[in-house]
Design a protein around this motif. Structure first.
Motif: not given
Length: 163
Positions: A18-21, A24-31
Motif C-alpha cells: 500500500n505504498k505509492d510505487a 508524489q511531487t509536491v508543488l507550490r500552489w499559485e492561483r
C-alpha cells in the motif's frame, strides 16, 4: 492468547504494501486569474483575417471563469483551457470532429457530475446544508430510535411505556 491460523507474513514478504510505487511531487500552489479570450489573426485563403470567437464560446468561457473549479486553476490550467476554447469554437462552427477531443478535455476539469465524481470533487456547501442528517434530510436513525432500549427477554420497550 494468539489467534488461530498461521503467523502473518513479515512486511518484506508481502506482495501489497500500500505504498505509492512512484513518490508524489509536491508543488507550490499559485492561483492564476483567468485570461480573456485573445484577439488574433488566422490565415484564410492566403490572407490574414481577424479570428472571431463564436458567441457560444464566449458564454462557455464565462461559465468556466465563474465555475467553482476555477478557484483551483493555475496558469497552465488556464492555458490548456484556452486551447480547449479553440476546439469549442471549431465545434460551434460546425466541425463535429472536434466533439470527442472537447469532451475529453472538459472532463479533465470536472465538467459533468460524472466527471466530478471520477475526480472526487464535491461541493463544500452541500456538506453542511443537511445539518449532518445525510442526503435525504430525514431524521437520523439515532434521532428516530435513540430512545429505544432492549428489555430482558429481547423485547423492545419505548421509554415511558409499560408492557
Amino acid at each position: 492468547m494468539g489467534g488461530n491460523g498461521p503467523a502473518p507474513k513479515s512486511n518484506d514478504r508481502r506482495a501489497r504494501r500500500n505504498k505509492d510505487a512512484i513518490p508524489q511531487t509536491v508543488l507550490r500552489w499559485e492561483r492564476a486569474e483567468a485570461p480573456e479570450l485573445p484577439d488574433f489573426r488566422v490565415e484564410r485563403d492566403g490572407q490574414l483575417v481577424e479570428f472571431v470567437w463564436p458567441e457560444r464560446t464566449h458564454e462557455w468561457w464565462q461559465m468556466w471563469i465563474a465555475s467553482p473549479q476555477a478557484d483551483h486553476f493555475g496558469s497552465s490550467d488556464w492555458q490548456f483551457l484556452l486551447d480547449t476554447a479553440l476546439i469549442h469554437a471549431r465545434l460551434w462552427r460546425g466541425d463535429l470532429s472536434a466533439a470527442g477531443e472537447l469532451r475529453l478535455r472538459v472532463a479533465a476539469f470536472g465538467a459533468t457530475p460524472a466527471d466530478r465524481a471520477r475526480l472526487r470533487m464535491v461541493f463544500a456547501e452541500a456538506d453542511g446544508l443537511d445539518g449532518g442528517r445525510g442526503s435525504s434530510g430525514a431524521p437520523s436513525a439515532r434521532e428516530q430510535y435513540g430512545q429505544l432500549r432492549m428489555m430482558p427477554g429481547g423485547k423492545r420497550a419505548e421509554p415511558g411505556k409499560g408492557e
